[in-house]
Design an enzyme around this catalytic site. Structure first.
Site, mmCIF file in Angstrom:
data_model
loop_
_atom_site.group_PDB
_atom_site.id
_atom_site.type_symbol
_atom_site.label_atom_id
_atom_site.label_comp_id
_atom_site.label_asym_id
_atom_site.label_seq_id
_atom_site.Cartn_x
_atom_site.Cartn_y
_atom_site.Cartn_z
ATOM 1 C CG HIS A 53 -1.905 -1.122 1.188
ATOM 2 N ND1 HIS A 53 -2.243 -1.876 2.285
ATOM 3 C CD2 HIS A 53 -2.610 -1.633 0.143
ATOM 4 C CE1 HIS A 53 -3.120 -2.786 1.922
ATOM 5 N NE2 HIS A 53 -3.361 -2.668 0.634
ATOM 6 C CD GLU B 70 -0.897 0.581 4.537
ATOM 7 O OE1 GLU B 70 -2.148 0.510 4.579
ATOM 8 O OE2 GLU B 70 -0.175 -0.423 4.403
ATOM 9 C CG HIS C 14 0.254 -3.846 5.536
ATOM 10 N ND1 HIS C 14 -0.635 -3.488 4.566
ATOM 11 C CD2 HIS C 14 0.733 -5.055 5.190
ATOM 12 C CE1 HIS C 14 -0.709 -4.451 3.658
ATOM 13 N NE2 HIS C 14 0.117 -5.427 4.020
ATOM 14 C CD GLU D 76 -1.856 -3.172 9.498
ATOM 15 O OE1 GLU D 76 -1.502 -2.000 9.264
ATOM 16 O OE2 GLU D 76 -2.592 -3.828 8.751
HETATM 17 ZN ZN ZN Z 1 -1.800 -1.781 4.363
#
Ligand code: ZN
Length: 1106
Positions: free
Chosen positions: A800, A803, A897, A982
């Site tokens: 992504h 990010e 992420h 994350e």
């Molecule tokens: Zn992500």
């Protein structure tokens, strides 16, 4: 006993006497006696009595009075009172009695009190409306008076409850009562100077609030100049804190009625065009391609919603809260990880070349082991051909010499227009740079000289740089950058010597890398921060404390656009949709904007009012939404002025900008002054629903949605500065290439390092694949065998693009892996690392937030990736399939992420048992045996990494995530330790960094700690460590914790990788306005409802409490 008497009494006086006694009985003794009376069926008897008394003609006034007084007392305590009253037919008795006795002040009050209880039931409200109760209330409600205020208050409560029914609201609008309510409110506002009648004023606003839930109500409100009335009264209320509830309700009404605006764009599709080789058969991309040209997709064609539509149009932000967690995978067959051999091994054989370390004999002489000096990027498009046809280790010199030619070839092939040396960057630098240590220096340095002129844009071909301090060393081959020399003409750009400060940074090398990066808009400029590089600030950056009333103040400023239209400039100053170029010539009165560089995102800037700008973000390419990432340049500012910036097309329903997160800013003046850094900045930050309507084309069919505004205020400290703003610390694809090149230089003879080109992206950029491990100590079989049998750790990041923190964590991991410490060496000896550091280069380059050029979220393509549309995913998955085939599936898979809605760093993993537990499906789950090893790594991390929070981890498999890397690698490749890691974009609320915003230093540290955790994992998974592991994993207590937590609902997480979560702030305009379902008995007393409104509708207070 009383009941028995009542039921049997036929005589009026006797009945009255009994009622008097009852009244006495119930008045003393508090609620307990009333409760007993209710539980014994008292209210039903009273209602029956009421019905029979009403049949007498004329009914006894005294009896009616007594009965209503009693009912008013007991009704609120009986949850079924509303239904009982309706079923006995008592509703009309009371209404008719009121109609006939409006002037009988003695009787009116108890009747109204009973009516108030009746109308709190939504079905009753509709029925009462039909009987004329709304009209009746409007006969009582009126302008300021000193008489009968109690009566008025009860009438307003009743009216408010009645108007929750949309039919009743429409009735009130049709009869012209909206102006009357407004007039009454204004009158009370003026005359109630001592604020003694707050409840009446609140009641009037509550009625307005309910009426404006329907469209014709809003229209009537606007026509009656309601905006101005509420705006002015609110402003007068602002200084008195106790009047906040009035201001908040007024604000709520005004926001709701604010005329919906059209986003100032020709189309919501990205301003950049990239034709796909083929369009997927269905889904949002197909929809975009099938959209007829000329269709206005910014607003819905059926913008004029019919009343009928509006009836069902409840805001469903709250769905997030209400829905059960039906996203949890309950299909047990899908929960059993199994290897799916979807592709024959013959097909996978081509991936042999990426696993040379597994076949290598290390017998080659001449070239140091593993030190293949091949930079795949520099090979451009042909790199993969090279890797397969040549045996690189032998050919490296030749190939290295080839690079220049092939780069030129490549550039010409792609027709990248690089601007030649057109302009010199002008800069009069008379204050010397603070030398190499400048970035780490003290807090108070002398102010930056304000006479410098920084040239913007900084063109790729036009950089004449003079680096101070003499460090940084050689520029990479082919650089046309000037070096310090007297023969250079014109003033030179004084580059802070970040090459000295930052081991992996080199401005010259960066420019080289940019030249090999293919962008859709064909950028020829470089952003200063990426060019100079940056160091982490030396000071702490605490989460921004939210000032009281910020959101309200911002909303009021927005409303002023309507109230004071003369202040509006509405001057477009930057616009990517203009074919001749986005920068619009200006008289110098407006700020200048720019986003035409790698990872830039700003589509349009509008100078709205003197010091205020509306900013519009660009959609991801081949998409019409995903606006979140921004990165742009601002110049032409004045010092000492508060500039307000509003990003007006945000989509998420809430943001960490409401919880202490600030934007990032980079000042070029500061950088030249020796402090090249991104700092958290901006005041008065908040995020709220605005009045720009969102087309249903972009919302997946939902109508009536709005965008959100992220607003911040900035006071610049330098004249003639060029500043950059970003959503998070930028990390471009060219930066990655520069870092990899520098990392490669860090190799020692003990390190095995290989950089391959996994594949090319849609735009022709290479996707790097790294292999890092320790060189075998010797080439004998007893050394080579354990070397080749080292477990594989597979890491990836940046699928992504928005990010960027994931890239900083990855940088930390890579730097640790290439380090010279004993720990790093042990780690390399323990594992073979396979790393894809950037899964979505195209998205990163073009400033996308979520998708690749295919307009799709690549982390939803793992189940069935297309080699044409999702090459990086297709080939990464193939690598994993290859490993599974040769029985070498990774020990750990982790995809890095960033999380925009949560604090701290945490992991998501996959566990059958925990999924079954959470779903509450009754299965023979007891006999599910599962190795708890998946918990080891996060547990280790929670013990050693301060930013990591075990409490935020989840190991549940969700249906909506079934095509993510984590779930597919777990299910199809059979990797038990398959994770998403994350990292917060905001900051931490626990551990050492509690209360601080996160920076690149902490992110890189996290990446290093991940490595240390892997080392610890090694010890725990070795045969000797197994017992320790069982002891170490106090799983039972962990699970108890998990169970105790409220399960986060996960269905409304389309755009989020992971479960969304709720925060206390009410960020939207109208989330409290949902009508209760008419079929459900509403048991709320009106008082409760009002109280509820005051606390919940007020985002400020709610947050304040927090
Ligand atoms: Zn992500």
């Amino acid at each position: 006993i009383v009941s028995v008497f009542l039921q049997n009494s036929r005589d009026l006086q006797t009945t009255l006497n009994i009622l008097y006694i009852l009244s006495e009985l119930l008045t003393v003794g508090g609620g307990r006696r009333v409760a007993v009376f209710v539980s014994k069926g008292g209210p039903a008897i009273l209602l029956k009595l009421l019905i029979s008394a009403s049949k007498e003609s004329p009914p006894s006034e005294e009896l009616m009075l007594q009965l209503h007084s009693l009912l008013a007392k007991v009704g609120p305590k009986d949850r079924k009172f509303g239904v009982k009253a309706r079923l006995t037919g008592a509703l009309n008795v009371t209404v008719n009695l009121l109609k006939q006795n409006l002037l009988n002040s003695k009787l009116v009050l108890p009747c109204l009190q009973v009516l108030r209880v009746y109308s709190s039931n939504s079905v009753n409200a509709i029925s009462l409306g039909k009987s004329g109760a709304v009209e009746l209330m409007f006969k009582i409600v009126g302008p300021h008076t000193k008489k009968n205020t109690t009566l008025l208050k009860v009438a307003l409560d009743t009216l408010g409850a009645l108007l929750k029914s949309k039919t009743n609201a429409r009735r009130a609008v049709d009869r012209g009562h909206v102006p009357l309510l407004l007039f009454a409110y204004q009158d009370w506002h003026r005359n109630d100077t001592r604020q003694r009648h707050m409840l009446i004023r609140k009641g009037l606003l509550a009625s307005l609030r309910n009426i404006t839930n329907i469209k014709c109500g809003r229209t009537a409100f606007i026509e009656a100049d309601g905006m101005r009335v509420l705006y002015n009264t609110s402003n007068e209320c602002l200084p008195v804190r106790t009047l906040d509830p009035l201001v908040n309700t007024s604000s709520l009404i005004m926001r709701k009625c604010f005329p919906k605006n059209r986003l100032p764009l020709p189309t919501i599709k990205s301003a950049f065009h990239y034709p796909l080789p083929h369009v997927p058969a269905g889904g949002p991309v197909a929809q975009i391609y099938s959209q007829m040209p000329g269709v206005d997709d910014v607003v819905d064609d059926s913008d004029e919603e019919t009343e009928a539509d509006m009836e069902n149009d409840t805001e469903n932000e709250e769905d997030e809260k209400d829905c059960r967690n039906d996203d949890i995978e309950t299909d047990l067959s899908k929960l059993r990880p199994r290897e799916i051999h979807s592709r024959p091994f013959e097909e996978l054989r081509v991936y042999d070349k990426f696993f040379l370390e597994l076949s290598e004999d290390f017998q080659v002489s001449g070239v140091p082991y593993g030190r293949t000096r091949v930079d795949p990027f520099k090979l451009g498009v042909d790199a993969s051909t090279f890797t397969s046809t040549f045996h690189l280790r032998h050919k490296f010199y030749n190939i290295y010499n080839l690079y220049l030619t092939s780069l030129v070839h490549y550039i010409e092939k792609k027709k990248i227009h690089l601007v030649r040396v057109l302009e010199r960057v002008a800069l009069e630098a008379d204050s010397p740079l603070n030398g190499g240590g400048g970035g780490g220096g003290g807090v108070d340095e002398p102010p930056v000289n304000s006479t410098r002129h920084i040239h913007s844009p900084l063109l790729v071909g036009g950089i004449a740089a003079a680096r101070r301090g003499g460090g940084g060393g050689s520029s990479a081959g082919g650089s046309d950058c000037g070096s310090e020399g007297p023969e250079e003409e014109g003033p030179l750009l004084e580059v802070p010597d970040t090459a000295l400060l930052l081991p992996l940074h080199d401005p010259d090398l960066y420019v080289e890398m940019v030249k090999g990066t293919a962008s859709v808009p064909r950028y020829s400029e470089v952003a200063y921060p990426d060019y100079f590089g940056h160091v982490a600030p030396t000071f702490r950056e605490p989460l921004l404390e939210r000032a009281y009333g910020v959101q309200r103040a911002k909303i009021f400023q927005d409303i002023e656009r309507l109230i004071h239209p003369n202040d509006i400039l509405d001057k477009v100053v930057y616009d990517l949709d203009i074919p001749s170029g986005p920068v619009i010539a200006d008289d110098g009165e407006s700020l200048k904007f720019n986003s035409q560089f790698e990872s830039g995102n700003l589509r349009k800037a509008i100078h709205v009012r003197q010091h205020e700008y509306d900013l519009v973000l660009n959609s991801d390419i081949n998409s019409n939404h995903y606006h979140q990432w921004f990165y742009f340049e601002v110049s032409g500012m004045r010092v000492g002025t508060d500039y307000r910036f509003n990003i007006i097309n945000c989509e998420k329903s809430n943001s960490q900008f409401n919880y202490g997160m600030q934007v990032l800013m980079y000042s070029v003046q500061e950088a030249i002054g020796g402090k090249p850094r991104w700092v958290r900045t901006g005041e008065d930050i908040c995020y709220y629903k605005n009045h720009f309507s969102r087309s249903s084309i972009a919302t997946g069919g939902q109508k009536g949605k709005s965008y959100y505004t992220m607003t911040f205020t900035m006071n610049f400290s330098h004249k003639d500065d060029v500043c950059y703003f970003a959503y998070h610390y930028p990390y471009t694809y060219s930066t990655l290439k520069m870092h990899l090149s520098k990392l490669e230089d860090l190799r020692s003879p003990q390190i095995y390092w290989r950089q391959d080109v996994l594949c090319e992206t849609l735009a022709g950029n290479s996707c790097p694949l790294l292999t890092i491990t320790a060189m075998p100590e010797a080439t004998t079989n007893d050394h080579l065998c354990p070397f080749k049998n080292r477990p594989v750790i597979f890491l990836s990041a940046r699928v992504h693009p928005g990010e960027t923190n994931a890239s900083w964590v990855m940088k930390g991991t890579l730097e640790f892996l290439m380090g010279s410490s004993q720990l790093a060496h042990s780690l390399r000896e323990a594992y073979i690392f396979k790393i894809v550091p950037m899964l979505n280069p195209d998205g990163v380059i073009n400033g996308n937030h979520r998708c690749s050029l295919s307009g799709e979220d690549l982390n939803r393509q793992w189940q069935n990736p297309s080699h044409e549309l999702h090459p990086t995913i297709y080939h990464t998955k193939s690598l994993l399939q290859y490993l599974a085939h040769i029985q070498r599936a990774p020990l750990v898979f982790c995809d890095y992420h960033g999380h925009s809605r949560k604090k701290n760093v945490f992991m998501y993993g996959c566990s059958v048992k925990e999924t079954v537990w959470q779903s509450n499906i009754s299965t023979s789950s007891c006999d599910l045996h599962e190795d708890l090893g998946y918990r080891t790594l996060p547990k280790i991390l929670s013990q050693m990494a301060s930013a990591f929070s075990m409490g935020s981890c989840s190991f549940v498999v969700e249906r909506s995530k079934e095509s993510t890397a984590r779930v597919v690698v777990w299910r199809e490749i059979g990797v038990q330790r398959s994770y998403t890691m994350e990292s917060t974009l905001c900051g931490c609320d626990q551990g050492k960094y509690k209360g601080l915003q996160i920076g690149t230093r902490e992110l890189e540290e996290m990446g290093a700690q991940f490595c240390l955790a892997l080392l610890r994992l090694k010890r725990l998974t070795s045969p000797l460590g197994l017992r320790t592991q069982q002891h170490f994993l106090d799983v039972e207590s962990d699970l108890m914790e998990t169970r105790a937590k409220v399960t986060s609902p996960t269905t409304y997480v389309m755009e989020e990788d992971e479960p969304s979560f709720q925060e206390e702030v009410d960020y939207s305009a109208d989330s409290n306005d949902d009508d209760p379902d008419p079929d459900v008995e509403a048991s709320n007393e009106p008082e409760d409802a009002a109280l509820h409104l005051d606390t919940l509708s007020d985002c400020e207070t709610a947050n304040h409490k927090k």
